[in-house]
Design a protein around this motif. Structure first.
Motif, PDB file in Angstrom:
ATOM      1  N   ASN A   1       7.353   2.932  11.793  1.00 48.65           N
ATOM      2  CA  ASN A   1       6.758   1.793  11.094  1.00 48.65           C
ATOM      3  C   ASN A   1       5.466   2.192  10.390  1.00 48.65           C
ATOM      4  O   ASN A   1       5.168   1.684   9.314  1.00 48.65           O
ATOM      5  CB  ASN A   1       6.513   0.633  12.063  1.00 48.65           C
ATOM      6  CG  ASN A   1       7.797  -0.049  12.438  1.00 48.65           C
ATOM      7  OD1 ASN A   1       8.495  -0.571  11.588  1.00 48.65           O
ATOM      8  ND2 ASN A   1       8.126  -0.039  13.708  1.00 48.65           N
ATOM      9  N   GLY A   2       4.719   3.114  10.979  1.00 49.67           N
ATOM     10  CA  GLY A   2       3.502   3.597  10.338  1.00 49.67           C
ATOM     11  C   GLY A   2       3.792   4.338   9.037  1.00 49.67           C
ATOM     12  O   GLY A   2       3.115   4.129   8.029  1.00 49.67           O
ATOM     13  N   VAL A   3       4.792   5.203   9.069  1.00 45.38           N
ATOM     14  CA  VAL A   3       5.173   5.935   7.852  1.00 45.38           C
ATOM     15  C   VAL A   3       5.668   4.959   6.785  1.00 45.38           C
ATOM     16  O   VAL A   3       5.309   5.074   5.602  1.00 45.38           O
ATOM     17  CB  VAL A   3       6.246   7.004   8.174  1.00 45.38           C
ATOM     18  CG1 VAL A   3       6.869   7.563   6.916  1.00 45.38           C
ATOM     19  CG2 VAL A   3       5.646   8.118   9.019  1.00 45.38           C
ATOM     20  N   THR A   4       6.464   3.996   7.182  1.00 44.73           N
ATOM     21  CA  THR A   4       6.955   2.994   6.231  1.00 44.73           C
ATOM     22  C   THR A   4       5.799   2.196   5.644  1.00 44.73           C
ATOM     23  O   THR A   4       5.768   1.925   4.440  1.00 44.73           O
ATOM     24  CB  THR A   4       7.963   2.056   6.922  1.00 44.73           C
ATOM     25  OG1 THR A   4       9.003   2.841   7.510  1.00 44.73           O
ATOM     26  CG2 THR A   4       8.567   1.082   5.935  1.00 44.73           C
ATOM     27  N   ALA A   5       4.829   1.838   6.477  1.00 42.88           N
ATOM     28  CA  ALA A   5       3.663   1.101   5.996  1.00 42.88           C
ATOM     29  C   ALA A   5       2.884   1.918   4.976  1.00 42.88           C
ATOM     30  O   ALA A   5       2.402   1.373   3.970  1.00 42.88           O
ATOM     31  CB  ALA A   5       2.764   0.718   7.172  1.00 42.88           C
ATOM     32  N   VAL A   6       2.760   3.217   5.200  1.00 43.10           N
ATOM     33  CA  VAL A   6       2.051   4.076   4.245  1.00 43.10           C
ATOM     34  C   VAL A   6       2.758   4.056   2.893  1.00 43.10           C
ATOM     35  O   VAL A   6       2.104   3.970   1.844  1.00 43.10           O
ATOM     36  CB  VAL A   6       1.926   5.518   4.793  1.00 43.10           C
ATOM     37  CG1 VAL A   6       1.475   6.485   3.710  1.00 43.10           C
ATOM     38  CG2 VAL A   6       0.972   5.553   5.973  1.00 43.10           C
TER      39      VAL A   6
END
Length: 118
Positions: A16-21
């Motif tokens: 989810n962090g990578v997607t948010a970036v």
């Protein structure tokens, strides 16, 4: 049980962090997805912020379990909405959303099983 909870939660935090970036950095893929679904492009940073908040909430859940429970619940609702948005326009490209939904649901279930809602 705790090892499974930690593993699934860390996986959810990273994905989810990578997607948010991607959503917050102005990458073209989220913009084309928004166009395809009929979502205004100005919502892309908002959706990225929701993903980032969910990711940070899952991480904070290790210290404050209630935050992890709320974050996982929010991510489950987010990805249900994302899948519905895809299906509404006839897109069948829902594998990524389904995987992320399953990870969020697993983090929620394992967190509740490990330490309860509080």
């Amino acid at each position: 049980m705790f090892a499974a909870y930690v593993t699934v939660t860390i996986l959810g935090v990273v994905l989810n962090g990578v997607t948010a970036v991607f959503y917050l950095s102005g990458h073209e893929y989220p913009k084309t997805q928004a166009d395809m679904k009929g979502v205004p492009r100005k919502w892309v940073p908002v959706l990225g912020t929701l993903l980032a908040a969910g990711s940070l909430g899952l991480l904070a859940g290790f210290a404050v379990p209630l935050l992890g429970t709320l974050a996982a619940s929010g991510l489950v609702l987010y990805f249900i909405g994302a899948i519905i948005a895809h299906l509404r326009v006839g897109s069948r490209a829902i594998i990524a959303g389904t995987v992320l939904l399953a990870i969020a649901a697993a983090a929620l279930a394992l967190g509740l099983a490990d330490h309860g809602p509080w």
